[in-house]
Design a protein around this motif. Structure first.
Motif, short mmCIF file in Angstrom:
data_model
loop_
_atom_site.label_atom_id
_atom_site.label_comp_id
_atom_site.label_asym_id
_atom_site.label_seq_id
_atom_site.Cartn_x
_atom_site.Cartn_y
_atom_site.Cartn_z
N VAL A 56 0.83 -1.20 0.00
CA VAL A 56 0.00 0.00 0.00
C VAL A 56 0.87 1.25 0.00
CG1 VAL A 56 -1.59 1.35 1.44
CG2 VAL A 56 -2.05 -1.04 1.00
N ARG A 57 1.95 1.23 0.80
CA ARG A 57 2.82 2.40 0.88
C ARG A 57 3.47 2.69 -0.47
NH1 ARG A 57 7.61 4.76 1.76
NH2 ARG A 57 8.64 2.94 0.90
N LEU A 58 3.95 1.64 -1.14
CA LEU A 58 4.60 1.84 -2.44
C LEU A 58 3.58 2.35 -3.46
CD1 LEU A 58 6.90 -1.31 -2.59
CD2 LEU A 58 7.58 1.06 -2.25
N LEU A 59 2.34 1.79 -3.43
CA LEU A 59 1.31 2.25 -4.37
C LEU A 59 0.97 3.72 -4.13
CD1 LEU A 59 -1.18 -0.76 -4.46
CD2 LEU A 59 0.31 0.05 -6.30
N MET A 60 0.85 4.09 -2.85
CA MET A 60 0.49 5.48 -2.56
C MET A 60 1.61 6.43 -2.94
SD MET A 60 -1.74 5.39 0.88
CE MET A 60 -2.01 7.13 0.79
N GLU A 61 2.85 5.99 -2.74
CA GLU A 61 3.99 6.82 -3.10
C GLU A 61 3.98 7.09 -4.61
OE1 GLU A 61 7.49 5.29 -1.25
OE2 GLU A 61 8.77 6.73 -2.29
N ALA A 62 3.54 6.07 -5.37
CA ALA A 62 3.56 6.20 -6.82
C ALA A 62 2.37 6.99 -7.35
CB ALA A 62 3.59 4.81 -7.47
N PHE A 63 1.17 6.75 -6.79
CA PHE A 63 -0.03 7.32 -7.42
C PHE A 63 -0.65 8.48 -6.64
CE2 PHE A 63 0.21 2.95 -9.05
CZ PHE A 63 0.32 3.25 -10.39
N LEU A 64 -0.42 8.54 -5.30
CA LEU A 64 -1.00 9.64 -4.52
C LEU A 64 0.09 10.30 -3.68
CD1 LEU A 64 -4.05 7.59 -3.19
CD2 LEU A 64 -4.23 9.46 -4.80
N PRO A 65 1.11 10.88 -4.34
CA PRO A 65 2.26 11.37 -3.56
C PRO A 65 1.90 12.43 -2.53
CG PRO A 65 2.43 12.02 -5.87
CD PRO A 65 1.27 11.08 -5.76
N SER A 66 0.92 13.32 -2.83
CA SER A 66 0.64 14.39 -1.87
C SER A 66 -0.04 13.84 -0.62
CB SER A 66 -0.22 15.48 -2.51
OG SER A 66 -1.44 14.93 -2.92
#
Lengths: 200, 190
Positions: A85-95
């Protein structure tokens, strides 16, 4: 028949056994990220994803996990999904990832996740587990959203970042400070218990 | 000088419980009696400091050379879980009285997010200096202990206060913590 039971289980997670308002567990992320509605819902949905995925994996592996070392196994499973989840969020929802900071990796230390794996997912059939973790996750998200609404309106006069209160409405900055989280949660739980007593 | 700054910042300005909202579960859970809250503070201090050392070494000498830093969540959680087990076994064998007084709080530390937060913040802020990371852990533990002991003192007195029914228990504890948090906010200018 089992579908009715599963739906009941779902409702229980959202309302009767709401992780925040009834069980009062996992309060750390609740107090820390609810300074705005967006952050609250964001963390709620991230937790929902980790909870559902890891409960289903625990359920599928329950026959292969030795009882003595089940806790470390559970922790590795939830840590794996937290990393995803952390890697996905870093990639797609950085803010959003930036705003939630260390509270994304801290999902792994969320008591709800471990408690549902230990008390429910390791013992029940997959359909029930799916409904249980979805209910608990949505109950958690809903609670975060409610506290987020209270704090954002009182503290900034906005909802989802859009101004909704007139200029004359006094902004209580304290509500978006850490102290405001304690106050909001204390008053909401007290209000709910007064409401329950009156109805009973 | 830098060490004093890091320590004070972790203990007072960015107090883990009252400013960062971390470790609320033990903060609410074991704050009913003074002796248990002191025991919890000692156990948390030990686990925080030792896990900071281990995770620092693992991160810099295993995860970075192998290029698998993205695995840090899994590794850190396992380190803390194992460490708590070891501390428990060690105390059981060599210091039964201390083990008895801490007994039930030891396993709870595994899900104490303050401990995990210390090692995660260490990676973000002090990845290049072991000494600073350890100072940070000591500061965080001191801040946790300070907040917990003060809060326990207040809660012991609240027992005798006449509180409106819906506010008894958790709600009044939250509001008390909120007022303490405002007091700690005063350290911001330090």
């Amino acid at each position: 028949m089992s579908l009715i039971k599963a739906v009941k289980r779902f409702k229980k997670g959202v309302l009767d056994e709401n992780p925040i308002f009834s069980q009062a567990v996992a309060l750390c992320p609740v107090l820390a990220v609810t300074t705005s509605i967006t952050n609250g819902i964001g963390l709620g949905l991230a937790t929902l994803a980790v909870l559902t995925a890891s409960c289903l994996v625990v359920c599928a592996l329950r026959r292969f996990i030795p009882t003595q070392v089940r806790i470390p196994c559970f922790i590795v499973i939830s840590a794996t999904f937290t990393t995803i989840v952390r890697l996905l969020m870093e990639a797609f929802l950085p803010s959003l990832n930036e705003a939630l900071g260390i509270f994304i990796p801290l999902i792994v230390a969320n008591c709800i996740v471990l408690a549902r794996m230990e008390s429910f997912a390791a013992k029940q059939p997959p359909v029930m587990v799916l409904f249980d973790s979805a209910g608990m996750g949505l109950g958690f998200t809903g609670a975060l959203a409610i506290i987020g609404v209270v704090r954002e309106i009182l503290g900034l006069g906005t909802m989802f970042g859009i101004t909704v209160m007139p200029e004359a409405f006094p902004r209580a900055t304290i509500m978006i400070m850490p102290a405001g989280g304690f106050f909001a949660l204390g008053f909401i739980i007290a209000g709910l218990s007064a409401f329950k007593k009156r109805r009973a | 000088m830098e060490f004093i700054m890091v320590f004070m910042s972790a203990a007072l300005v960015n107090n883990f419980v009252l400013t960062r909202s971390l470790g609320i579960c033990p903060f609410i859970g074991v704050s009913k009696r003074m002796d248990t809250s002191i025991g919890m503070s000692v156990a948390v201090t030990v686990v925080m400091v030792v896990s900071s050392v281990i995770t620092h070494l693992l991160y810099n000498f295993v995860l970075v050379p192998l290029g698998v830093t993205f695995l840090y969540i899994v590794v850190f959680v396992l380190v803390i879980a194992c460490l708590v087990q070891f501390v428990e076994m060690h105390l059981k064998k060599y210091s039964p009285p201390l083990y008895k007084s801490l007994g039930i709080f030891l396993p709870l530390i595994t899900t104490n997010c303050a401990v995990l937060a210390v090692v995660l913040l260490n990676v973000e802020l002090f990845y290049d200096s072991l000494a600073l990371a350890v100072t940070h852990a000591f500061g965080a533990a001191a801040g946790f202990a300070l907040a917990l002991v003060l809060f326990t003192g207040i809660r012991e007195r609240l027992e005798y206060a006449d509180i409106p029914k819906p506010f008894r228990g958790l709600p009044i504890a939250m509001i008390t913590a909120g007022l303490m948090s405002i007091a700690f906010w005063g350290f911001t200018g330090l």
